[in-house]
Design an enzyme around this catalytic site. Structure first.
Site: not given
Ligand code: VG1
Ligand code: CO
Length: 545
Positions: A17, A116, A283-284, A346, A365-367, A498
């Site tokens: 990804t 992460h 980035d998150r 995704t 994104e949900e992440s 997931r």
């Protein structure tokens, strides 16, 4: 002197990804890193070569970052690049590197990070190529890189000494200029243009309190410079602000499990006004109001509904894009604003074309990824600044903004259950059997629920017409509730399943339910349908977000 070194293909170098991720031990062994870097260069080399072109290089500071950067610099010189911009001490957050590519008209970047994932000698390492738009390479390029890894037989390097990464200024490797630059400067200049910094300075001067957890990862220097020095937030606002090669032994993953200390603080009597965190490569983002966690899918929707309050977006947004497993909360905002909402697979690379074409302004994104057309990556510090700008204008708490949002748009209860480090064969068998079950439900019912969509998500890119198949098993019921299953593409040991679960609640009276309780029947159904317990022997998920 430029050298050509013979090498041989290494199995399993398919970028997932977001780039290639493996254990440090694997990356550091033999020709693993040079093989991948040369495969990238071979796959993306223009007809005329790399002469006259600039490459951006940096990473999140994790273990092996500096060594890897020296290797990349030597190889870039031997492959003929004219110039490299490298962050001081080898540091660039992923969004800052994207900004630097765009600002300097660079050819692309090599970002060294496993996001992460944990770091250290036994942790993970990763590398990713972004192109001239500043975004992750599209699938056809990552496929070409992978194909090249299967046949590679040589790489180019030089025998020059290491570059001093600690000193700003220009040095040379062979005939290539290496500019060591302040990793924060261009990014800070961009943020100044997007947001009302004087209003944010007034907000902090009035006593507003922020707790930002940099998780010993790359956002520390950015957060110190922007929140504390530039905007005047109190010293101590930034926690764990020094990047460490092993992230202090923690997972630099801004979720409620790994940022538990921040979460506990935000639930305490002395909670500051806003709690936020970012991940390894910056980035998150995690957003927590006083006493209230804002799910990333909700954060995207709330930012979209309020973006016009920040200078960069005051003319409105062109559209929103969200990844398929992300909740439909943003869709409701898009509808109210009269703009399109795109549903992509995704991974941030799927947003690039939509952003370049001007079809969307915000993506998420949900992440825990949110971003806009200012760069081509998700951007943690940007998301915190947009929240701050909205809070400064609205003069309300995060809680009040969230509850008003749900009262107006309804609430999409949402959770993700991760089952990590499963045996790969078990996980693949589970998905295969599940695919048959899910596809067989199309047009039927399941335990009394009408099934509206039952498919394996496939995406047709509206800009370049490319099709991406097998992006997740999707089960959407008549009332809009959903169960989605997919296997992670970023893990480095075993497989991660997931499960994404969502239900829409229009009634404001029911907006204070506990999320897991609100979704309990769907959670049970999701487990039963996939046979998760039976097949994996796992009683509970590894991570619930
Ligand atoms: C995960 C997330 C995905 C995100 C990707 C990269 O991928 O689910 O939304 O884009 O990580 O994020 P997967 O395949 O493991 O589900 V990052 O911060 O690691 O660049
Ligand atoms: Co990341």
């Amino acid at each position: 002197m430029i050298q050509t070194i013979a090498t041989a293909p290494i199995a399993g170098m398919k970028p997932g990804t977001s780039g290639l991720r493996k254990k440090v031990t694997e990356f550091a062994a033999g020709h693993y890193l040079p093989n991948f870097v040369q495969s990238v260069f071979d796959a993306v080399r223009p007809q005329a070569g790399f002469g006259g072109l600039t490459l951006v290089v940096g990473g999140d500071g994790r273990y092996f970052n500096r060594e890897a950067i020296q290797t990349v610099l030597r190889m870039a010189a031997a492959n003929g690049f004219a110039r490299v911009l490298v962050g001081q001490d080898g540091i660039f957050s992923t969004p800052a590197a994207s900004a630097v590519i765009r600002q300097h008209g660079a050819f692309g970047d090599l970002i060294l990070s496993a996001s992460h994932n944990p770091g250290g000698p036994d942790g993970d390492f990763g590398i990713k190529f972004n192109g001239a738009n500043g975004g992750p390479a599209a699938e056809k390029i990552t496929d070409a890189i992978y194909t090249r890894t299967l046949t590679i037989d040589r790489f180019f390097t030089t025998d020059t000494a290491d570059i001093d990464l600690g000193t700003l200024g220009t040095q040379e490797v062979e005939r290539m200029q290496v500019e060591v630059v302040d990793p924060v400067a261009d990014y800070l200049a961009l943020m100044r243009k997007l947001f009302d910094f004087p209003a944010l300075q007034r907000l902090f001067a009035s006593g507003f309190r922020l707790a930002f957890d940099a998780m010993h990862a790359v956002t520390g220097p950015y957060a110190h410079a922007i929140f504390e020095r530039e905007l005047g937030a109190a010293p101590g606002t930034v926690r764990n602000g020094t990047p460490l090669p092993d992230f202090g032994g923690h997972h630099p993953d801004p979720n409620l499990v790994h940022a538990k200390e921040l979460h506990d603080l935000m639930m305490s009597a002395d909670a500051p006004d806003l709690g936020a965190a970012s991940d390894g490569d910056g980035d998150r983002n995690l957003i927590i109001g006083r006493g209230l966690f804002i799910a990333p899918s909700d954060s995207l929707a709330m930012l979209a509904a309020n973006a016009h309050l920040a200078p960069a977006y005051q003319g409105g947004i062109a559209g929103i894009a969200r990844s398929m497993p992300t909740s439909g909360a943003a869709d409701r905002v898009a509808q109210a604003l009269g703009v399109p909402c795109f549903e992509t697979p995704t991974g941030w690379k799927f947003f690039g074309n939509l952003l370049d074409a001007g079809k969307v302004t915000l993506c998420g994104e949900e992440s825990a990824g949110t971003g806009s057309d200012h760069v081509r990556e998700k951007d943690g510090v940007w998301a915190v600044l947009l929240w701050l700008n909205i809070l400064a204008v609205r003069q309300q708490s995060v809680q009040a903004i969230a509850h008003e949002h749900w009262a107006r748009f309804g609430r999409n209860y949402y959770t993700r259950h991760d089952h990590e480090d499963l045996d790969s064969a078990v996980a693949n068998d589970l998905m295969q059997a599940l695919a048959t079950r899910v596809l067989g439900l199309a047009g039927g019912t399941l335990e009394g629920r009408a099934v509206a969509i039952a498919d394996d998500f496939s995406y047709l890119d509206p800009v370049d017409g490319s099709v991406s198949k097998h992006q997740g098993l999707r089960l959407v019921f008549g009332d809009g509730s959903r169960i989605v299953y997919r296997l992670s593409g970023t893990g480095t040991s075993g497989a991660t399943l997931r499960v994404y679960i969502e239900r829409f609640e229009a009634d404001p009276a029911r907006h204070r339910l506990d999320t897991q309780a609100a979704l309990a029947d769907l959670i049970t159904l999701a487990d039963r349908l996939a046979g998760i317990r039976d097949r994996t022997g796992r009683e509970v998920p590894s991570v619930v977000t």
